[in-house]
Design a protein around this motif. Structure first.
Motif, PDB file in Angstrom:
ATOM      1  N   GLN A  43       0.797  -1.222   0.000  1.00 29.20           N
ATOM      2  CA  GLN A  43       0.000   0.000   0.000  1.00 29.20           C
ATOM      3  C   GLN A  43       0.833   1.278   0.000  1.00 29.20           C
ATOM      4  O   GLN A  43       0.439   2.271  -0.584  1.00 29.20           O
ATOM      5  CB  GLN A  43      -0.929   0.021   1.210  1.00 29.20           C
ATOM      6  N   ASN A  44       1.976   1.266   0.654  1.00 31.44           N
ATOM      7  CA  ASN A  44       2.710   2.507   0.901  1.00 31.44           C
ATOM      8  C   ASN A  44       3.875   2.766  -0.038  1.00 31.44           C
ATOM      9  O   ASN A  44       4.638   3.699   0.189  1.00 31.44           O
ATOM     10  CB  ASN A  44       3.218   2.512   2.345  1.00 31.44           C
ATOM     11  N   GLN A  45       4.060   1.944  -1.054  1.00 31.54           N
ATOM     12  CA  GLN A  45       5.176   2.124  -1.968  1.00 31.54           C
ATOM     13  C   GLN A  45       4.689   2.003  -3.410  1.00 31.54           C
ATOM     14  O   GLN A  45       3.682   1.346  -3.678  1.00 31.54           O
ATOM     15  CB  GLN A  45       6.254   1.066  -1.710  1.00 31.54           C
ATOM     16  N   PRO A  46       5.408   2.616  -4.333  1.00 33.37           N
ATOM     17  CA  PRO A  46       5.025   2.490  -5.746  1.00 33.37           C
ATOM     18  C   PRO A  46       5.127   1.037  -6.219  1.00 33.37           C
ATOM     19  O   PRO A  46       5.937   0.263  -5.697  1.00 33.37           O
ATOM     20  CB  PRO A  46       6.058   3.353  -6.483  1.00 33.37           C
ATOM     21  N   LEU A  47       4.310   0.695  -7.183  1.00 38.72           N
ATOM     22  CA  LEU A  47       4.382  -0.638  -7.786  1.00 38.72           C
ATOM     23  C   LEU A  47       5.706  -0.791  -8.518  1.00 38.72           C
ATOM     24  O   LEU A  47       6.236   0.169  -9.067  1.00 38.72           O
ATOM     25  CB  LEU A  47       3.239  -0.851  -8.770  1.00 38.72           C
ATOM     26  N   GLN A  48       6.196  -2.019  -8.553  1.00 40.65           N
ATOM     27  CA  GLN A  48       7.397  -2.336  -9.317  1.00 40.65           C
ATOM     28  C   GLN A  48       7.058  -3.481 -10.263  1.00 40.65           C
ATOM     29  O   GLN A  48       6.530  -4.500  -9.832  1.00 40.65           O
ATOM     30  CB  GLN A  48       8.529  -2.757  -8.386  1.00 40.65           C
ATOM     31  N   THR A  49       7.361  -3.297 -11.536  1.00 40.27           N
ATOM     32  CA  THR A  49       7.045  -4.314 -12.532  1.00 40.27           C
ATOM     33  C   THR A  49       8.310  -4.716 -13.278  1.00 40.27           C
ATOM     34  O   THR A  49       9.095  -3.870 -13.679  1.00 40.27           O
ATOM     35  CB  THR A  49       5.995  -3.796 -13.535  1.00 40.27           C
ATOM     36  N   ILE A  50       8.462  -6.017 -13.437  1.00 42.61           N
ATOM     37  CA  ILE A  50       9.530  -6.582 -14.262  1.00 42.61           C
ATOM     38  C   ILE A  50       8.854  -7.226 -15.460  1.00 42.61           C
ATOM     39  O   ILE A  50       7.962  -8.048 -15.309  1.00 42.61           O
ATOM     40  CB  ILE A  50      10.343  -7.646 -13.493  1.00 42.61           C
ATOM     41  N   GLN A  51       9.277  -6.814 -16.645  1.00 42.87           N
ATOM     42  CA  GLN A  51       8.719  -7.343 -17.886  1.00 42.87           C
ATOM     43  C   GLN A  51       9.811  -8.139 -18.594  1.00 42.87           C
ATOM     44  O   GLN A  51      10.876  -7.607 -18.884  1.00 42.87           O
ATOM     45  CB  GLN A  51       8.261  -6.171 -18.761  1.00 42.87           C
ATOM     46  N   PHE A  52       9.548  -9.410 -18.833  1.00 41.54           N
ATOM     47  CA  PHE A  52      10.512 -10.257 -19.522  1.00 41.54           C
ATOM     48  C   PHE A  52      10.318 -10.150 -21.033  1.00 41.54           C
ATOM     49  O   PHE A  52       9.187 -10.238 -21.525  1.00 41.54           O
ATOM     50  CB  PHE A  52      10.368 -11.719 -19.080  1.00 41.54           C
ATOM     51  N   GLN A  53      11.433  -9.974 -21.752  1.00 42.93           N
ATOM     52  CA  GLN A  53      11.423  -9.821 -23.205  1.00 42.93           C
ATOM     53  C   GLN A  53      10.357  -8.812 -23.622  1.00 42.93           C
ATOM     54  O   GLN A  53      10.323  -7.726 -23.098  1.00 42.93           O
ATOM     55  CB  GLN A  53      11.242 -11.161 -23.926  1.00 42.93           C
ATOM     56  N   ILE A  70      -3.251  -2.497  -8.807  1.00 37.36           N
ATOM     57  CA  ILE A  70      -3.879  -1.227  -8.430  1.00 37.36           C
ATOM     58  C   ILE A  70      -5.124  -1.476  -7.596  1.00 37.36           C
ATOM     59  O   ILE A  70      -5.356  -0.818  -6.582  1.00 37.36           O
ATOM     60  CB  ILE A  70      -4.195  -0.394  -9.693  1.00 37.36           C
ATOM     61  N   SER A  71      -5.902  -2.454  -7.990  1.00 39.34           N
ATOM     62  CA  SER A  71      -7.106  -2.811  -7.236  1.00 39.34           C
ATOM     63  C   SER A  71      -6.751  -3.433  -5.886  1.00 39.34           C
ATOM     64  O   SER A  71      -7.323  -3.080  -4.855  1.00 39.34           O
ATOM     65  CB  SER A  71      -7.950  -3.774  -8.066  1.00 39.34           C
ATOM     66  N   LEU A  72      -5.796  -4.334  -5.892  1.00 42.17           N
ATOM     67  CA  LEU A  72      -5.428  -5.070  -4.681  1.00 42.17           C
ATOM     68  C   LEU A  72      -4.847  -4.154  -3.610  1.00 42.17           C
ATOM     69  O   LEU A  72      -5.160  -4.292  -2.433  1.00 42.17           O
ATOM     70  CB  LEU A  72      -4.429  -6.173  -5.035  1.00 42.17           C
ATOM     71  N   ARG A  73      -4.033  -3.214  -4.008  1.00 41.53           N
ATOM     72  CA  ARG A  73      -3.360  -2.368  -3.005  1.00 41.53           C
ATOM     73  C   ARG A  73      -4.338  -1.488  -2.241  1.00 41.53           C
ATOM     74  O   ARG A  73      -4.027  -0.997  -1.168  1.00 41.53           O
ATOM     75  CB  ARG A  73      -2.249  -1.567  -3.645  1.00 41.53           C
ATOM     76  N   LYS A  74      -5.553  -1.293  -2.757  1.00 41.84           N
ATOM     77  CA  LYS A  74      -6.577  -0.536  -2.027  1.00 41.84           C
ATOM     78  C   LYS A  74      -7.141  -1.334  -0.862  1.00 41.84           C
ATOM     79  O   LYS A  74      -7.643  -0.755   0.092  1.00 41.84           O
ATOM     80  CB  LYS A  74      -7.712  -0.142  -2.974  1.00 41.84           C
ATOM     81  N   GLN A  75      -7.055  -2.662  -0.948  1.00 48.09           N
ATOM     82  CA  GLN A  75      -7.676  -3.530   0.056  1.00 48.09           C
ATOM     83  C   GLN A  75      -6.680  -4.324   0.898  1.00 48.09           C
ATOM     84  O   GLN A  75      -6.982  -4.695   2.019  1.00 48.09           O
ATOM     85  CB  GLN A  75      -8.611  -4.539  -0.642  1.00 48.09           C
TER      86      GLN A  75
END
Length: 114
Positions: free
Chosen positions: A45-55, A68-73
């Motif tokens: 909830q308290n930090q920005p999302l981090q995404t790793i995209q392969f290829q 985004i939905s999950l971090r609200k709950q």
């Protein structure tokens, strides 16, 4: 473990969620003709999302939508791994797929609130 699956036409996807202790969760989203690991999105909830995209994988569209939905709950840490491949997918099927994943994310959120 929480298991949710959806099927529309030739699209089959599943979401499995595993608790890690009492506060953290790992979510696996897979399906299609060749399930794989394409993208990982992690957050809290308290930090920005981090995404790793392969290829060149595009699953970040769905992992970030769920995040985004999950971090609200959800108050703990989470990691969402996604990999769905459907041969020769068309625009209509992509829209259906996104719709299905959003529905599954909503179901997961409801389940976690219990």
């Amino acid at each position: 473990m929480i298991h949710i699956h959806k099927n529309r036409g030739r699209i089959y996807i599943q979401m499995d969620a595993y608790h890690m202790g009492t506060e953290d969760i790992v979510i696996l989203i897979s399906g299609g003709d060749r399930p794989h690991l394409g993208t990982i999105t992690a957050g809290t909830q308290n930090q920005p999302l981090q995404t790793i995209q392969f290829q060149q994988h595009q699953e970040f569209y769905i992992t970030e939508e769920i995040a985004i939905s999950l971090r609200k709950q959800w108050h703990g840490n989470f990691a969402i791994c996604g990999g769905i491949h459907i041969d020769q997918i068309n625009r209509e099927e992509i829209n259906q797929l996104i719709e299905m994943v959003i529905e599954m994310g909503n179901e997961l959120t409801l389940y976690l609130q219990k």
